[in-house]
Design an enzyme around this catalytic site. Structure first.
Site, PDB file in Angstrom:
ATOM      1  N   ASP A  22      62.205 -42.804  51.634  1.00  0.00           N
ATOM      2  CA  ASP A  22      62.194 -44.234  51.313  1.00  0.00           C
ATOM      3  C   ASP A  22      60.776 -44.790  51.343  1.00  0.00           C
ATOM      4  O   ASP A  22      60.414 -45.629  50.511  1.00  0.00           O
ATOM      5  CB  ASP A  22      63.076 -45.015  52.286  1.00  0.00           C
ATOM      6  CG  ASP A  22      64.563 -44.766  52.078  1.00  0.00           C
ATOM      7  OD1 ASP A  22      64.931 -44.114  51.069  1.00  0.00           O
ATOM      8  OD2 ASP A  22      65.351 -45.230  52.926  1.00  0.00           O
ATOM      9  N   ASN A  80      62.377 -35.429  51.442  1.00  0.00           N
ATOM     10  CA  ASN A  80      63.614 -35.839  52.119  1.00  0.00           C
ATOM     11  C   ASN A  80      64.136 -34.747  53.043  1.00  0.00           C
ATOM     12  O   ASN A  80      64.535 -35.014  54.177  1.00  0.00           O
ATOM     13  CB  ASN A  80      64.700 -36.178  51.094  1.00  0.00           C
ATOM     14  CG  ASN A  80      64.648 -37.614  50.638  1.00  0.00           C
ATOM     15  OD1 ASN A  80      64.066 -38.455  51.287  1.00  0.00           O
ATOM     16  ND2 ASN A  80      65.259 -37.877  49.507  1.00  0.00           N
ATOM     17  N   ASP A 126      58.348 -39.461  37.220  1.00  0.00           N
ATOM     18  CA  ASP A 126      59.256 -38.698  38.055  1.00  0.00           C
ATOM     19  C   ASP A 126      58.436 -38.114  39.202  1.00  0.00           C
ATOM     20  O   ASP A 126      57.427 -37.444  38.958  1.00  0.00           O
ATOM     21  CB  ASP A 126      59.900 -37.577  37.234  1.00  0.00           C
ATOM     22  CG  ASP A 126      60.946 -36.823  38.012  1.00  0.00           C
ATOM     23  OD1 ASP A 126      61.967 -37.442  38.367  1.00  0.00           O
ATOM     24  OD2 ASP A 126      60.743 -35.624  38.265  1.00  0.00           O
ATOM     25  N   ASP A 162      64.349 -40.750  42.186  1.00  0.00           N
ATOM     26  CA  ASP A 162      62.882 -40.773  42.208  1.00  0.00           C
ATOM     27  C   ASP A 162      62.307 -40.974  40.811  1.00  0.00           C
ATOM     28  O   ASP A 162      61.193 -40.555  40.527  1.00  0.00           O
ATOM     29  CB  ASP A 162      62.342 -39.485  42.841  1.00  0.00           C
ATOM     30  CG  ASP A 162      62.698 -38.241  42.047  1.00  0.00           C
ATOM     31  OD1 ASP A 162      63.678 -38.271  41.283  1.00  0.00           O
ATOM     32  OD2 ASP A 162      61.984 -37.231  42.189  1.00  0.00           O
TER      33      ASP A 162
END
Length: 182
Positions: free
Chosen positions: A81, A72, A64, A107
């Site tokens: 991305d 983001n 994770d 993620d």
């Protein structure tokens, strides 16, 4: 048989062959994450279950990314991305020929490796904790990694292995970000 009869009989067969090929391609595409190229949960689960049943020493991992939402929110989704793609590449390189990796969603990633002598968890942690450069910005990347050895499970199923790896990952997160369990 004349050529017209042969052609009339062959056209439906050709149509079905083309249709079958297109369906096979769509199914294969649906089992791959379009951003990272990794297996999706569905595609990975089938292969992982097979590997787990054949390799008593297999290792199942859950990964994770830490503070991914911040990347983001601060740098935009294209930066996120780039981090996801870099993570996928690093995980794939680490697995090599000895396992398979997946992007479970968001993620979260998973992997299973069958030859622990060929891989090092320390190398994985080191690779995942490397920054990613995107549009001139150096983005800090770290991950919490949990793992489970198949032979440590009372019932060696993929579901149980993923549950144990999940518990291991959250134990690592409980010790702060950028952690793992050994």
């Amino acid at each position: 048989m004349d050529t017209q009869t042969l052609a009339a009989a062959g056209l439906p067969a050709l149509g079905w062959a083309l249709h079958g090929g297109l369906l096979w391609r769509r199914l294969a595409t649906a089992r791959r994450d379009p951003l990272t190229g990794l297996h999706t949960r569905a595609g990975w689960t089938t292969r992982a279950e097979h590997l787990l049943s054949k390799h008593p020493g297999a290792l199942v991992l859950l990964i994770d990314l830490d503070d991914f939402k911040t990347i983001n929110d601060t740098h935009g989704h294209a930066a996120g991305d780039a981090v996801l793609t870099a993570t996928a590449d690093r995980l794939t390189a680490w697995c090599g020929r000895h396992g398979i990796a997946a992007r479970l969603g968001g993620d979260e990633f998973a992997a299973i490796v069958t030859d622990l002598g060929a891989v090092s968890l320390f190398d994985l942690w080191s690779a995942l904790d490397q920054p990613v450069t995107h549009n001139g910005h150096v983005l800090p990347v770290s991950a919490s990694v949990g793992h489970c050895h198949r032979d440590q499970l009372p019932v060696p199923t993929l579901t149980d292995a993923l549950s144990a790896a999940d518990a291991s990952m959250y134990a690592a997160k409980g010790h702060g970000r950028r952690n793992h369990t050994r």
